[in-house]
Design an enzyme around this catalytic site. Structure first.
Site, PDB file in Angstrom:
ATOM      1  N   TYR B 221      -0.554 -44.409   0.276  1.00  0.00           N
ATOM      2  CA  TYR B 221      -0.564 -42.915  -0.553  1.00  0.00           C
ATOM      3  C   TYR B 221       0.241 -41.845   0.289  1.00  0.00           C
ATOM      4  O   TYR B 221       0.887 -41.066  -0.105  1.00  0.00           O
ATOM      5  CB  TYR B 221      -1.830 -42.587  -0.979  1.00  0.00           C
ATOM      6  N   PHE B 369       4.938 -54.973  -3.387  1.00  0.00           N
ATOM      7  CA  PHE B 369       4.997 -53.652  -2.435  1.00  0.00           C
ATOM      8  C   PHE B 369       6.303 -53.340  -2.502  1.00  0.00           C
ATOM      9  O   PHE B 369       6.742 -52.119  -2.089  1.00  0.00           O
ATOM     10  CB  PHE B 369       3.914 -53.965  -1.168  1.00  0.00           C
ATOM     11  N   HIS B 370       7.375 -54.284  -2.713  1.00  0.00           N
ATOM     12  CA  HIS B 370       8.790 -53.611  -2.467  1.00  0.00           C
ATOM     13  C   HIS B 370       8.998 -52.735  -3.960  1.00  0.00           C
ATOM     14  O   HIS B 370       9.784 -52.086  -3.865  1.00  0.00           O
ATOM     15  CB  HIS B 370       9.839 -54.890  -2.614  1.00  0.00           C
ATOM     16  N   ARG B 431       4.138 -65.924   1.672  1.00  0.00           N
ATOM     17  CA  ARG B 431       5.006 -64.996   2.193  1.00  0.00           C
ATOM     18  C   ARG B 431       5.071 -65.394   3.863  1.00  0.00           C
ATOM     19  O   ARG B 431       4.451 -66.280   4.257  1.00  0.00           O
ATOM     20  CB  ARG B 431       4.461 -63.482   2.073  1.00  0.00           C
TER      21      ARG B 431
END
Ligand SMILES: [Cu+2]
Lengths: 171, 540
Positions: B221, B369-370, B431
């Protein structure tokens, strides 16, 4: 202060969506789906001296009450024992400890997943509906050989497994 | 009014931010090519993991921190209409952050800090890396202090008045960053640095992971709030309309600040060192934080609709066509919202207690998240740069068309890159692997997706280079920028006064303190009561 009626409506919709998501969490909790969270510590440097994670004890066990537990150790670069055979459609409890660094275990296409943090025992119980050969992969970077960290799990039909294990008792 | 000091500060903070971004994009392209396994001669785990570590640190810590600091100085001085408080402190913060970045970059590039950007112990990096990371954070605290002081001074001089929205959001972000960076700072200062220097033989990886989780979600954030500032404060005006509601915008920022802090445990769902109840509590909090984001989506879309209708759009969807699509700020907002919707959906899967096990630590996670970071956040950083770079350099943007091409290619590239990642995650690909080496039938299904990722990476690299070229050429442009002021969107209704608690820094901090104690008190204290066994350091 000023809230537009349209905005108020949207706010209720947003809160309704959140309530829906939370509801689904509580429903899954009610049927026993929860993340692996067995807070239990262990000395990673002395695993070989512990009874449970000593080399002789690793592998698949049938408990006196009939439950199946699998005791495994994660270490660079493999999960030990390298190959296990377990029955389908049966709840299986895995217990892991790491001998060195952080690892993560995952069997693709299943929800068998947990982190293996040194100093802690990771425990997860799950059921495999589909027989077959599954790779057991390390999914947390654990060093330069991390790509090569994998073992094998064979899931066989329950009757086949019981036939194999009726004589030996343990695998 | 942007004073010379904050203009120079913004300029140099952004030069560092975007230079880091460009280097990271080259590394990112190398990574998709390397991990595809299609080019034998490239395969090298040491090079790959050094590259991933550097890419992550440059993107997540260097690009963001410098960009946010530069942007903050501009918003503070232009929205409060007062000169920067203590420019000397701001420059000290800049140099400390820069020195930290260089100190961390040396071991990273030398392969002596291949611990990825999460640096989870007990794999140990060079002490220089941890010291550099700590300085990077400490330098950014100077920025936080300046933002908080400027807000407090303005409030004292304007009793009873509501703070300008852009500054309200900026000071919320400064407080957010102070609160959330404390977690990783404690980990680095009390655990990692003494251990890497050999003063301590061992540390507790469970505690380290818990402290990192404290930082790991709210930090998102911290990166996102400047993007939201652009959506609320620039986009409506650039689109030719008004902000739908200033009060709700303030509540959205306040909600992000207070509720995003105590939710980090959804990163630990699969971890053994925290109990199920604490994970559930953080999980509930995670879903609550979606509310301010849903409100943002509504307000921004409503503002765009107003603009489209003012531009002559009719019917249910007619207003979409009449939006000024050739304005980079507006285009970036539309593309960012699309990515935010898709990425948000993925995030709900990650955060849900039951579904997480399927995709935890799989390729799904970087795919998600990309979308949120490189899609939503960075695309709006581009927009902010196109909007403000001419104002801080005093030169006209060199080409509007090139800027539009750059934004579109970034969007296409990110779609090509992140869609296969999501599929690969569902197919179980981990990942953080440098190659697809597993000898298993299940994993054969992964191969075709690697090709799309390489195409995506190539398009993204081209787009990033174009971005650099546009900024460079603008800086060297001979044409002078004619509108040097920063203009903020006006709300439809004049902003009314909020309840006193919604404007009080003290109340915000007390609320956060209470929630943090409730969410992290026992989960951290337990490590001092349980019989824990610590870990020795390991190399890689
Ligand atoms: Cu591993």
């Amino acid at each position: 202060m000023h809230i537009d009626p349209l905005e108020k409506k949207w706010l209720y919709i947003a809160l309704g969506m959140v309530a829906l998501f939370l509801g689904s969490i509580f429903i899954s909790l009610a049927v026993g789906i929860k993340p692996p969270s067995n807070v239990e510590t262990i000395d990673s440097a002395r695993l070989h001296l512990s009874k449970e994670f000593a080399e002789d004890n690793l592998g698949v066990h049938i408990q006196p009450d009939g439950r199946i537990t699998v005791i495994m150790v994660a270490g660079r670069y493999g999960f030990f024992p390298r190959h296990i055979t377990i029955p389908a459609d049966t709840p299986i409890t895995f217990r892991w400890a790491s001998v060195d660094v952080l690892h993560g275990v995952h069997m693709p296409m299943t929800n068998m997943s947990t982190m293996v943090v040194p100093g802690y025992v990771a425990e997860v119980t799950t059921t495999f509906p589909k027989p077959g050969d599954y790779p057991m992969l390390c999914n947390e970077y654990c060093g330069l050989g991390h790509d090569y960290m994998w073992s094998k799990v064979t899931v066989v039909a329950r009757q086949t497994w019981e036939k194999q294990h009726s004589k030996g008792g343990e695998s | 009014m942007i004073d010379t000091q904050s203009r120079n500060l913004a300029l140099w903070n952004w030069v560092v931010a975007f230079a880091a971004f460009l280097v990271a994009c080259f590394l990112g392209f190398y990574q998709v090519v390397e991990r595809s396994g299609l080019f034998d001669f490239l395969e090298s785990p040491p090079a790959y993991f050094a590259s991933v570590s550097t890419h992550g640190v440059l993107m997540a810590y260097v690009l963001t921190t410098f960009f946010i600091m530069g942007f903050g100085y501009l918003t503070a001085t232009s929205s409060l209409k007062r000169p920067l408080w203590q420019p000397g402190l701001a420059w000290s913060g800049f140099f400390i952050t820069l020195i930290g970045t260089v100190l961390a970059a040396i071991p990273l590039l030398a392969g002596k800090a291949s611990v990825l950007y999460t640096f989870y112990p007990p794999i140990q990096a060079s002490a220089l890396f941890y010291i550099g990371a700590a300085l990077l954070v400490v330098g950014s605290w100077f920025w936080c202090a300046i933002m908080v002081v400027m807000a407090a001074q303005w409030r004292r001089e304007n009793p009873g008045k509501g703070m300008p929205l852009a500054m309200y959001a900026t000071v919320a972000n400064a407080l957010l960053w102070l609160w959330t960076s404390a977690g990783v700072a404690m980990e680095v200062v009390f655990q990692l640095i003494p251990w890497a220097l050999g003063w301590n033989d061992t540390l507790d990886p469970g505690l380290a992971r818990t402290l990192f989780a404290w930082t790991l979600h709210p930090i998102v954030y911290f990166w996102l709030i400047p993007a939201y500032i652009a959506l609320y404060c620039f986009v409506p005006k650039e689109a030719g309309g008004y902000l739908f509601s200033e009060e709700m915008a303030k509540f959205a920022f306040l909600g992000l600040l207070v509720f995003s802090l105590p939710i980090g445990f959804h990163h630990l769902y699969m971890d053994p060192e925290q109990g199920a109840g604490w994970k559930l509590w953080h999980g509930i909090g995670t879903f609550l934080v979606t509310v301010p984001t849903l409100v943002t989506g509504f307000t921004v879309l409503a503002s765009l609709e107003i603009a489209g209708r003012l531009g002559g759009g009719r019917g249910l969807f007619g207003w979409i066509g009449t939006l000024p699509w050739r304005n980079p700020v507006v285009l970036a907002a539309i593309l960012a919202l699309l990515m935010l919707i898709l990425g948000g959906f993925g995030g709900i899967v990650n955060a849900s207690y039951a579904l997480n096990a399927m995709i935890h630590n799989t390729a799904w996670v970087p795919g998600h998240f990309h979308l949120i970071f490189a899609g939503t956040t960075v695309i709006l950083y581009f927009a902010i740069a196109y909007h403000l770079w001419p104002k801080i350099t005093g030169k006209k943007l060199v080409s509007n068309t090139l800027a539009l091409i750059q934004l579109w290619t970034w969007f296409v590239g990110m779609t090509l890159l992140s869609t296969p990642w999501h599929v690969l995650g569902l197919l179980g690909q981990p990942r953080r692997i440098s190659g697809v080496t597993y000898n298993s039938l299940l994993t054969l299904a992964w191969q075709p997706y690697e090709l799309f990722m390489i195409m995506g990476g190539a398009v993204l690299l081209g787009s990033a280079v174009l971005f650099g070229v546009i900024l460079w050429k603008t800086w060297r442009n001979t044409e002078i920028e004619t509108v040097p002021e920063i203009a903020y969107a006006e709300p439809i209704h004049p902003p009314e006064s909020l309840p006193a608690w919604a404007e009080s820094l003290k109340t915000w901090n007390l609320a956060i303190l209470g929630l943090m104690l409730l969410s992290f008190g026992w989960p951290i204290a337990q490590f001092f009561f349980l019989k824990t066994f610590e870990s020795l350091p390991w190399g890689y």
